[in-house]
Design a protein around this motif. Sequence first.
Motif, PDB file in Angstrom:
ATOM      1  N   TRP A 114       0.812  -1.216   0.000  1.00 30.75           N
ATOM      2  CA  TRP A 114       0.000   0.000   0.000  1.00 30.75           C
ATOM      3  C   TRP A 114       0.850   1.275   0.000  1.00 30.75           C
ATOM      4  O   TRP A 114       0.317   2.361   0.113  1.00 30.75           O
ATOM      5  N   MET A 115       2.163   1.135  -0.135  1.00 29.51           N
ATOM      6  CA  MET A 115       3.002   2.326  -0.197  1.00 29.51           C
ATOM      7  C   MET A 115       2.749   3.115  -1.474  1.00 29.51           C
ATOM      8  O   MET A 115       2.795   4.345  -1.495  1.00 29.51           O
ATOM      9  N   SER A 116       2.457   2.419  -2.564  1.00 36.58           N
ATOM     10  CA  SER A 116       2.249   3.120  -3.837  1.00 36.58           C
ATOM     11  C   SER A 116       0.976   3.955  -3.804  1.00 36.58           C
ATOM     12  O   SER A 116       0.939   5.067  -4.348  1.00 36.58           O
ATOM     13  N   THR A 117      -0.104   3.456  -3.182  1.00 39.48           N
ATOM     14  CA  THR A 117      -1.352   4.214  -3.145  1.00 39.48           C
ATOM     15  C   THR A 117      -1.322   5.306  -2.083  1.00 39.48           C
ATOM     16  O   THR A 117      -1.906   6.374  -2.264  1.00 39.48           O
ATOM     17  N   GLU A 118      -0.632   5.063  -0.970  1.00 41.49           N
ATOM     18  CA  GLU A 118      -0.664   6.002   0.150  1.00 41.49           C
ATOM     19  C   GLU A 118       0.423   7.073   0.070  1.00 41.49           C
ATOM     20  O   GLU A 118       0.253   8.159   0.626  1.00 41.49           O
ATOM     21  N   MET A 158     -13.130   4.275   2.253  1.00 41.04           N
ATOM     22  CA  MET A 158     -12.184   4.503   1.165  1.00 41.04           C
ATOM     23  C   MET A 158     -10.739   4.507   1.655  1.00 41.04           C
ATOM     24  O   MET A 158      -9.833   4.084   0.936  1.00 41.04           O
ATOM     25  N   ASN A 159     -10.514   5.017   2.863  1.00 43.40           N
ATOM     26  CA  ASN A 159      -9.148   5.160   3.363  1.00 43.40           C
ATOM     27  C   ASN A 159      -8.576   3.865   3.916  1.00 43.40           C
ATOM     28  O   ASN A 159      -7.352   3.756   4.075  1.00 43.40           O
ATOM     29  N   ASN A 167      -7.706   2.785  -2.016  1.00 39.26           N
ATOM     30  CA  ASN A 167      -6.583   2.233  -1.251  1.00 39.26           C
ATOM     31  C   ASN A 167      -6.586   0.711  -1.285  1.00 39.26           C
ATOM     32  O   ASN A 167      -6.550   0.044  -0.241  1.00 39.26           O
ATOM     33  N   THR A 168      -6.605   0.172  -2.484  1.00 39.08           N
ATOM     34  CA  THR A 168      -6.720  -1.278  -2.681  1.00 39.08           C
ATOM     35  C   THR A 168      -5.494  -1.806  -3.394  1.00 39.08           C
ATOM     36  O   THR A 168      -5.003  -1.209  -4.352  1.00 39.08           O
TER      37      THR A 168
END
Length: 864
Positions: free
Chosen positions: A445-449, A707-708, A742-743
């Motif tokens: 999840w580093m790429s989305t966050e 969503m978060n 955030n998937t």
Amino acid sequence: MLTTQRRTPDTGHRTGLALTDVVGNLTVTRTGYVTAWYVAEPQRWSFKTDRERNQLVLAHAQRLAELTGRRLYLRITHRPYPVARWAEALHRSVVNPLPGWESYLQEEQLQVARLPLDDKVIYYGVRLGRVSGAGRAANKVLRGALDRELAALGRDLTEIDRTMSAPGMDASPAQAHDMDWLLTRSIGLGLPAPLDPPPQPDSVWSPSDLAEHTDGVEWSAPEPYAPHLRIAGDRNGQRVERYVTILTMSRMDLPDIPESGYGPWLQRLDRLRFPYEVSGVFDVREPAQTDRDIRDQLDRIRHQVNHHAEHDVDVPLQLSRQRDQGRGIEDETRSGFSGLATRVHGWIRIAVSAATAEDVRNRADQVIKMYSPQVVIKRPSDQYTMAREFIPGEDLAHTGYRRRMPVTTLAGSLPAATALVGDRVGPHIGSTSGVSRRAVMWHPWMSTEQRERSGLTVVLSTLGGGKSTLCGKVVYDTTRMGVPWVVLDPSGPLTRLCDLPELRPYSRRIDLMRAEPGTLNPYHVIPDPRPEHYTPEQYADYDDPALEASLALQRDTQAAAAQRRTLAIDAMRGLLPAQITGSQQTQTALLLAAGRTDASVHSSPHAIIKELEAESGLGLAEHAGHLAKLLHAAAELPQGQLIFPPADGDDRYQTAHQRLVVMSLRGLTLPADGTPPSEWTLEEQYSMPLLYLAGWYAQRSIYDRDMNDRKGLFLDETHALLSVPSGRTLVKKTGRDSRKHNTRALYATQDGGDILTAGVENWVDSVFVGRTIGAQAQRAALGLLGIEPGHGYEEILEGLSNQSRSSNTRLGWREFIFNDGNDGMERITVRLDRPALRDALNSTANPHRSRSNPFVELAKDGNR
């Protein structure tokens, strides 16, 4: 204090070093020489084309040529990344982990501790000039004089800063902590790295500050010509002693890279399983100096040739080759305008260390064999003075073993080239297995966050290539982190994850083939958008954010209704015989019937059948009635009952409160790739709509959560989903919405061509490619990795996870090419070190798995 083998005059500060001052990234010696130090950014070499690699070497050569007339220093050392720091960072990143997380993290910490986690650090030092004796003397009472003289070198420093930061070098001025680390590793050569580095040091150090590094460190040579020296010092609360051997590079006959298949010649050291250090001193020669040296050498050769002629003796071939080579160098230096004809004189030392004299001797032998026969590695007799070259500011021990080379040869060392992949925050997924062996971490999840990228990951491999092993490990590790996952597993073995004791209380397996009727109702698997996902803050750039948010909700609600109709039509067509499905009348009748029905989440495919029975327009009444009868019959079958509900209902409770939900379609019979629909069996025909409806059913979980919140979706057999329009829409929609929701979506398939033709490559964030066979599949896989085909990487894909003919046991690991989406790409090995997890993810057939061994039973009876 750093003791010396031979005492040298000191200026009153008992450091024993030639170095007296450090000002920012500048070092000053007793003799006044000033050197600027830089730290180079790591550079990726793996899986680049020959053209890209040549550009990298030439850019590096160009930067080196710009340092003509200067002395260049190279230091390669390593900075450990403590496992405790990694575990702490991972722990801080989790949200609401499952019970037992702490013990799991401790077990992972022990496993990772067995792997090297050190980061290679590349230092370059460029000699600027010299300060006067008056400035150095004034330094004893007033630093201002030294500062003024250093400021006078500012123009040169600005020029060197520009050269070092340019492409090909990518180096920035060393900071105070970088200089502190350089001195720590150089003065404590071979000693273990301190686990707890000191607080941030000052940027200006005097001799009294340098004593902090030298006090407590002792260097000694056991005997005058010993093949090693002993270095002792305090490390991590105890006294440590290491044996250190210094090796030097002698004759070199390096092959051309990358055409030869060899990598950068200093990068070979990364394959060592033990620590090493490198020190290099290079004089970048002026063209006039090189021309003069070559003329002198040619004159000597000419006299030798004339001497042979006087005695009527044939000229030796070796002498002729030297003459031709000298003429070629002379031509290069006189006609070259790009700077690539610049020549370099260099001295390259390698330091290896060990706890015993025998171990350090064995390690030195490994380095010697590693470079043989292209490079001759020698072990000089004067180990002590050679070792001092590793300390900034120290002079060369002697000018022996000087290597003369073109600047392109030095550039071909590419000291900053290393294995770059993954991050140092996420769970441990494996280790690199290419140019070096390093632990690989990946936080999904580093790429989305943080990077605001998509969360779509493609996993490719042929049968048995390890897709389920890799994805199952990612799901297991991150579920324990607290991330909810929904897994669609057409074949069923991944449901065994739900049986693991640590996951069982928080998991649910859903056998969709035995689920309640209507579970895969096409109108129900696509939820309406949630109003709380459309806040005015998301549309702050518009004149009326509240209005824009309302319009966006309205548009997406209408799009969901339209997608339900499309999905329902696809499902109906999948239940009809292929001969009827392809007719224009069938398509028209289904479109008209679906268009007249309610498209809300509460609708049902039964409404389409009713509209078909009532069809009276466009002369379709007879055909529509025939379709209605066929669909009625299909609705009575077990597969059809999953699509046609007896009554409306809500089954979201099945997934809403579980951390891991594995939806199994065990018993589903998918048609073989390439089989035309006209040749499908009835079971294969009904399996297709069930598969993509199940995909939409699984994807619904993304929108049922905040969503978060982090979420995970794993779709296996993605190639089957992509064979129908609604399946392609599902894959696109998930990839498009993954960042916003955030998937992390894992798409597993056997052929990357399916992903490319589906038009979702713009949303692909990261790619894992396992063993891939077939020219077309290999080209598609390389395309997703971002590698141009035709450069030899096809053979690498085919050789991944390769097992020898003589082996009669299954592999306990799988290999992948991993592109992490952040310019990192390497070959990695994925192992399952937890036996229970390995058994759960083992999909290999085993006829003895579920029955006892009769010979064991007989033996027990015999013992009685």
